[in-house]
Structures are given as structure tokens and as C-alpha cells.
Design a protein around this motif. Structure first.
Motif, PDB file in Angstrom:
ATOM      1  N   PRO A 194      52.683  26.714 -36.981  1.00  0.00           N
ATOM      2  CA  PRO A 194      51.574  27.311 -37.686  1.00  0.00           C
ATOM      3  C   PRO A 194      51.751  26.893 -39.166  1.00  0.00           C
ATOM      4  O   PRO A 194      52.683  26.512 -39.516  1.00  0.00           O
ATOM      5  N   PRO A 195      50.516  26.689 -39.766  1.00  0.00           N
ATOM      6  CA  PRO A 195      50.638  26.068 -41.176  1.00  0.00           C
ATOM      7  C   PRO A 195      50.708  27.192 -42.248  1.00  0.00           C
ATOM      8  O   PRO A 195      50.778  27.023 -43.270  1.00  0.00           O
ATOM      9  N   ILE A 196      50.799  28.360 -41.703  1.00  0.00           N
ATOM     10  CA  ILE A 196      50.964  29.494 -42.383  1.00  0.00           C
ATOM     11  C   ILE A 196      52.378  30.280 -42.617  1.00  0.00           C
ATOM     12  O   ILE A 196      52.843  30.537 -41.280  1.00  0.00           O
ATOM     13  N   LEU A 197      52.988  30.423 -43.466  1.00  0.00           N
ATOM     14  CA  LEU A 197      54.318  31.151 -43.712  1.00  0.00           C
ATOM     15  C   LEU A 197      54.301  32.707 -43.589  1.00  0.00           C
ATOM     16  O   LEU A 197      53.579  33.224 -44.290  1.00  0.00           O
ATOM     17  N   ARG A 198      54.634  33.215 -42.601  1.00  0.00           N
ATOM     18  CA  ARG A 198      54.820  34.776 -42.233  1.00  0.00           C
ATOM     19  C   ARG A 198      56.379  35.161 -41.984  1.00  0.00           C
ATOM     20  O   ARG A 198      57.217  34.211 -41.727  1.00  0.00           O
ATOM     21  N   ASP A 199      56.375  36.584 -41.912  1.00  0.00           N
ATOM     22  CA  ASP A 199      57.803  36.840 -42.019  1.00  0.00           C
ATOM     23  C   ASP A 199      58.407  36.606 -40.464  1.00  0.00           C
ATOM     24  O   ASP A 199      59.413  36.258 -40.169  1.00  0.00           O
ATOM     25  N   ASP A 200      57.406  36.573 -39.426  1.00  0.00           N
ATOM     26  CA  ASP A 200      57.884  36.523 -38.160  1.00  0.00           C
ATOM     27  C   ASP A 200      58.106  35.002 -37.541  1.00  0.00           C
ATOM     28  O   ASP A 200      58.784  34.906 -36.606  1.00  0.00           O
ATOM     29  N   VAL A 201      57.699  34.143 -38.314  1.00  0.00           N
ATOM     30  CA  VAL A 201      57.522  32.774 -38.067  1.00  0.00           C
ATOM     31  C   VAL A 201      58.874  31.919 -38.840  1.00  0.00           C
ATOM     32  O   VAL A 201      59.096  32.187 -39.768  1.00  0.00           O
ATOM     33  N   THR A 202      59.855  31.229 -37.900  1.00  0.00           N
ATOM     34  CA  THR A 202      60.847  30.598 -38.437  1.00  0.00           C
ATOM     35  C   THR A 202      60.519  29.261 -38.854  1.00  0.00           C
ATOM     36  O   THR A 202      61.197  28.695 -39.776  1.00  0.00           O
ATOM     37  N   SER A 203      59.830  28.672 -38.086  1.00  0.00           N
ATOM     38  CA  SER A 203      59.568  27.171 -38.789  1.00  0.00           C
ATOM     39  C   SER A 203      57.884  27.150 -38.905  1.00  0.00           C
ATOM     40  O   SER A 203      57.014  27.715 -38.062  1.00  0.00           O
TER      41      SER A 203
END
Length: 127
Positions: A54-63
Motif C-alpha cells: 500500500p502507498p499509505i503508512l498505517r499502524d497495521d502495515v509493516t511495509s
């Protein structure tokens, strides 16, 4: 995948330069568009090529992938559409005024050549 993107950028750049050097209105427009696509691909690839991230940084995304090149490419696409429309209109007006699509000759010069008359500067150079 990097080799394919680099090859595509190289081919688009080479074809764009070749078309721009043709010195006719329509190939110059197509060449400029190809160069624009090459620059857009280069900008997009500068943010690292990542698949299914994903191009958006969220808390549940590691990369994630960097969203800045994607935003730059979207802006560049909009600007290139506007630039292409302006260039097409200028080229169309030039063609209608000069009855010729050469980009390196003045309209009066091409009309004189078509009418069989030789311009004064060519008469002096041949004499």
C-alpha cells in the motif's frame, strides 16, 4: 522488473528524441509525449518498485511503497495533458497559417518555395 522498466524508459526516450528530430509538427508532438511518458516512468521508478504494497503508512502495515513519486507522477500527467493540448493548438494554427508542417521554416519561405519562387537570401547564396 527493474530491467524491464529501465529498458522501457530507454526505448521511450530514444523514440521520443528520434521523433522530435524529425522537424515536422505531428512527430514533434508525439516525440514530446513519449519523452513525457519516459520521465513519468522514471519518476515512478525512483520511489522503488514494490508489488502489492500500500502507498499509505498505517499502524497495521509493516511495509509500504513511497507515495511521493506516485503523487508527482499524477501531477506530471495532468501538466503533460495541458501542455500537449497547448502544443497541438499552436501546431494547428501554425499549419493553417503556413500551409506546411515543418517546424524549422517560416511560413512565407515555404509558400515561396511551393509557388516556385526562390527567396532572396537563397538567390544571393547561390550567386
Amino acid at each position: 522488473m527493474e530491467f524491464l522498466i529501465a529498458t522501457t524508459i530507454g526505448v521511450l526516450t530514444a523514440a521520443g528524441i528520434y521523433m522530435v528530430l524529425r522537424l515536422r509538427t505531428f512527430p514533434v508532438i508525439i516525440g514530446t509525449s513519449l519523452l513525457t511518458y519516459a520521465v513519468n516512468l522514471f519518476l515512478f521508478a525512483s520511489g522503488r518498485l514494490v508489488i502489492n504494497q500500500p502507498p499509505i503508512l498505517r499502524d497495521d502495515v509493516t511495509s509500504y511503497t513511497d507515495p511521493l513519486p506516485q503523487a508527482l507522477v499524477l501531477t506530471a500527467i495532468v501538466i503533460s495533458f495541458g501542455m500537449t493540448a497547448v502544443v497541438v493548438m499552436i501546431a494547428l494554427a501554425s499549419y493553417l497559417n503556413a500551409d506546411d508542417d515543418h517546424v524549422d521554416e517560416a511560413g512565407d519561405l515555404s509558400r515561396e518555395r511551393r509557388a516556385g519562387e526562390m527567396p532572396d537570401d537563397e538567390k544571393e547564396s547561390r550567386a
